[in-house]
Write an enzyme that holds these catalytic residues in place. Structure first.
Site, mmCIF file in Angstrom:
data_model
loop_
_atom_site.group_PDB
_atom_site.id
_atom_site.type_symbol
_atom_site.label_atom_id
_atom_site.label_comp_id
_atom_site.label_asym_id
_atom_site.label_seq_id
_atom_site.Cartn_x
_atom_site.Cartn_y
_atom_site.Cartn_z
ATOM 1 C CB SER A 137 38.545 33.200 -6.204
ATOM 2 O OG SER A 137 38.668 31.967 -6.840
ATOM 3 C CD GLU A 179 41.941 24.233 -7.689
ATOM 4 O OE1 GLU A 179 42.594 25.136 -8.241
ATOM 5 O OE2 GLU A 179 40.971 24.441 -6.937
HETATM 6 C C1 FAD Z 1 33.548 24.432 -3.756
HETATM 7 C C2 FAD Z 1 34.434 25.560 -4.192
HETATM 8 C C3 FAD Z 1 35.663 25.716 -3.582
HETATM 9 C C4 FAD Z 1 36.493 26.780 -3.981
HETATM 10 N N1 FAD Z 1 37.656 26.927 -3.311
HETATM 11 C C5 FAD Z 1 38.473 27.963 -3.636
HETATM 12 C C6 FAD Z 1 39.674 28.179 -2.914
HETATM 13 O O1 FAD Z 1 39.987 27.454 -1.979
HETATM 14 N N2 FAD Z 1 40.449 29.218 -3.269
HETATM 15 C C7 FAD Z 1 40.143 30.043 -4.304
HETATM 16 O O2 FAD Z 1 40.922 30.935 -4.621
HETATM 17 N N3 FAD Z 1 38.981 29.892 -4.996
HETATM 18 C C8 FAD Z 1 38.139 28.872 -4.685
HETATM 19 N N4 FAD Z 1 36.946 28.698 -5.359
HETATM 20 C C9 FAD Z 1 36.543 29.688 -6.380
HETATM 21 C C10 FAD Z 1 36.509 29.141 -7.788
HETATM 22 O O3 FAD Z 1 37.795 28.946 -8.295
HETATM 23 C C11 FAD Z 1 35.663 30.112 -8.640
HETATM 24 O O4 FAD Z 1 34.338 30.025 -8.145
HETATM 25 C C12 FAD Z 1 35.660 29.772 -10.113
HETATM 26 O O5 FAD Z 1 36.923 29.989 -10.676
HETATM 27 C C13 FAD Z 1 34.595 30.579 -10.894
HETATM 28 O O6 FAD Z 1 34.711 31.945 -10.656
HETATM 29 P P1 FAD Z 1 33.446 32.842 -10.206
HETATM 30 O O7 FAD Z 1 32.785 32.103 -9.061
HETATM 31 O O8 FAD Z 1 33.936 34.225 -9.961
HETATM 32 O O9 FAD Z 1 32.436 32.795 -11.428
HETATM 33 P P2 FAD Z 1 32.443 33.777 -12.698
HETATM 34 O O10 FAD Z 1 33.819 33.863 -13.245
HETATM 35 O O11 FAD Z 1 31.758 35.049 -12.311
HETATM 36 O O12 FAD Z 1 31.543 32.969 -13.718
HETATM 37 C C14 FAD Z 1 30.105 32.984 -13.681
HETATM 38 C C15 FAD Z 1 29.607 32.145 -14.870
HETATM 39 O O13 FAD Z 1 30.042 32.747 -16.110
HETATM 40 C C16 FAD Z 1 30.742 31.768 -16.892
HETATM 41 N N5 FAD Z 1 31.859 32.382 -17.621
HETATM 42 C C17 FAD Z 1 32.725 33.311 -17.148
HETATM 43 N N6 FAD Z 1 33.640 33.628 -18.092
HETATM 44 C C18 FAD Z 1 33.350 32.875 -19.191
HETATM 45 C C19 FAD Z 1 33.933 32.731 -20.494
HETATM 46 N N7 FAD Z 1 35.013 33.431 -20.852
HETATM 47 N N8 FAD Z 1 33.360 31.848 -21.374
HETATM 48 C C20 FAD Z 1 32.258 31.124 -21.014
HETATM 49 N N9 FAD Z 1 31.669 31.216 -19.781
HETATM 50 C C21 FAD Z 1 32.204 32.073 -18.894
HETATM 51 C C22 FAD Z 1 31.283 30.777 -15.883
HETATM 52 O O14 FAD Z 1 31.556 29.521 -16.468
HETATM 53 C C23 FAD Z 1 30.160 30.715 -14.864
HETATM 54 O O15 FAD Z 1 29.144 29.823 -15.282
HETATM 55 C C24 FAD Z 1 36.095 27.661 -5.006
HETATM 56 C C25 FAD Z 1 34.844 27.498 -5.623
HETATM 57 C C26 FAD Z 1 34.018 26.471 -5.219
HETATM 58 C C27 FAD Z 1 32.667 26.327 -5.876
#
Ligand code: FAD
Length: 396
Positions: free
Chosen positions: A137, A252
């Site tokens: 991310s 994962e």
């Molecule tokens: C506990 C935890 C551990 C993590 N550990 C890691 C790690 O070790 N390494 C790493 O790289 N990442 C990690 N992450 C990050 C994680 O992979 C991302 O938080 C996740 O992929 C969502 O991305 P975002 O937070 O940018 O949300 P966003 O992509 O900004 O999404 C925000 C909201 O919009 C919705 N949304 C977005 N696009 C769409 C779509 N096309 N259709 C419908 N809904 C949509 C999403 O479902 C969400 O509800 C971790 C996250 C958590 C919570």
């Protein structure tokens, strides 16, 4: 195919070995994150037996039971690995080692790594000598992961990496990070992404922990400032990292789907009986809770049966594939429901962070942590999109 009598013999051998080698202290429920042993070059323990237990299991290759023995794994078939799981669960044995190396990077290296990368990294993962974190991310690339901007520029004998990752869990404890980086900007956003292994001690890598409302956090931001990464740390072909990234994500998601299923060591019905007590008719007096506990136990059984079916179907193919989105969605929703119920069963005591009988707030912390299950590894909305498109074949 292993014969049934061989499997029975294997079961006896496993039972005998576990009986003789699993310390009593490692046959107790996992009560907090500290009870998970992550290994690494600076390991942390909540009990001194954690390392002994992990070392004994690693000697047999049973920290990674199905990995090939040439890389230190157990070389077990799926049937044998299932027996090992059963026998461990029968004595309440804890998983000896938990790491992103085991659940994510290892399977990806076995599939896409070259011989040097496999023999260098896999045995260290099996023995828990090295811990890995995941650099997927970025601030502008979560669900839309292919928009990532961290750059790796080819300068001849090495790549020069610049950019920022976010939500890198345990980056402050990790020895290495597996990263998605952009090596080319000219094609579509899924092209030009590469999969790179970076040592955290490299000059120019810095980590900043992120604080959370729960007071504890494994989250970090990870920065790359002119980091030199040897070319041999590229996994697979340059620019073709998206395929590896997706493959790793299926592992994962499968791992996350199983979070918390057995960490208390007790079924919900047992917790309910202990916390609330039974009425004169031998049943939980609160009818609503009784119904919710029974429904969840039934749904957990159905989920376990679905996992078995999906794994059997995957045996002949290329892993779980898009089915990992089904199990990730269902498993994490079940885990959230399970902890909601646990909170109800513990009543107002569950909300206490300090004072008598509150275990330093472990229960509310674990409950808050489950809220992240449907975000990490790809959100529930994204899993539903994948199921709609790739499993059900619906139009985008
Ligand atoms: C506990 C935890 C551990 C993590 N550990 C890691 C790690 O070790 N390494 C790493 O790289 N990442 C990690 N992450 C990050 C994680 O992979 C991302 O938080 C996740 O992929 C969502 O991305 P975002 O937070 O940018 O949300 P966003 O992509 O900004 O999404 C925000 C909201 O919009 C919705 N949304 C977005 N696009 C769409 C779509 N096309 N259709 C419908 N809904 C949509 C999403 O479902 C969400 O509800 C971790 C996250 C958590 C919570």
């Amino acid at each position: 195919m292993v014969s049934l009598s061989d499997l029975e013999e294997f079961r006896h051998e496993v039972r005998r070995w576990l009986g003789a080698n699993c310390p009593e202290s490692m046959r107790t429920p996992v009560l907090s994150d500290a009870d998970y042993y992550l290994g690494g070059s600076n390991p942390e323990f909540s009990h001194p037996d954690q390392k002994r237990w992990a070392d004994l299991m690693a000697e047999k290759g049973w920290t990674t039971p199905t990995w090939p023995s040439e890389y230190g794994g157990g070389g077990l078939t799926r049937e044998e690995a299932a027996i090992l799981r059963d026998e461990m669960s029968a004595i309440g044995a804890r998983s000896p080692l938990n790491s992103f190396g085991i659940s994510m990077l290892g399977p990806a290296l076995l599939e896409y790594g070259n011989e040097d990368q496999k023999s260098e990294h896999l045995p260290k993962i099996v023995r828990g000598e090295i811990t890995w974190c995941q650099g997927y991310s970025e601030p502008g690339a979560g669900s839309d992961l292919a928009s990532l901007q961290t750059r790796a520029e080819d300068t001849g004998d090495h790549y020069l990496v610049n950019g920022q990752k976010v939500w890198t869990s345990f980056a402050d404890k990790a020895d290495w990070i597996f990263c998605l980086v952009r090596t080319d900007n000219s094609g579509t956003k899924h092209e030009g992404i590469s999969f790179l292994l970076v040592e955290m001690a490299s000059e120019g890598v810095s980590v900043r922990p992120i604080k959370l409302i729960s007071g504890k956090s494994s989250f970090c931001e990870t920065f790359f400032d002119n980091v030199r990464v040897p070319k041999e740390n590229l996994v697979g072909e340059e620019g073709k990292g998206w395929e590896i990234a997706k493959y790793l994500l299926t592992h994962e998601r499968e791992t996350i789907s199983g979070f918390g299923q057995d960490s208390s060591g007790r079924t919900l019905a047992e917790v309910a009986t202990e916390e609330i007590g039974l009425g004169a008719d031998g049943r939980l007096e609160d009818g609503v809770l009784r119904r919710d506990v029974a429904q969840l136990e039934v749904d957990l059984l159905a989920f376990a049966a679905t996992m078995d079916r999906v794994r059997d179907e995957a045996k002949a193919g290329q892993g779980l594939g898009a089915a990992s989105s089904i199990v990730k969605y269902c498993g994490t929703e079940l885990n959230k429901r399970r902890f909601e119920l646990m909170m109800s069963l513990h009543g107002e005591r569950a909300l206490a962070w300090e004072g008598e009988h509150c275990d330093d707030g472990e229960m509310p912390r674990a409950w808050l942590r489950t809220k992240a299950n449907s975000i990490e590894g790809g959100t529930s909305e994204i899993q539903l999109n994948i199921v709609a498109k790739r499993v059900l074949g619906l139009p985008s």
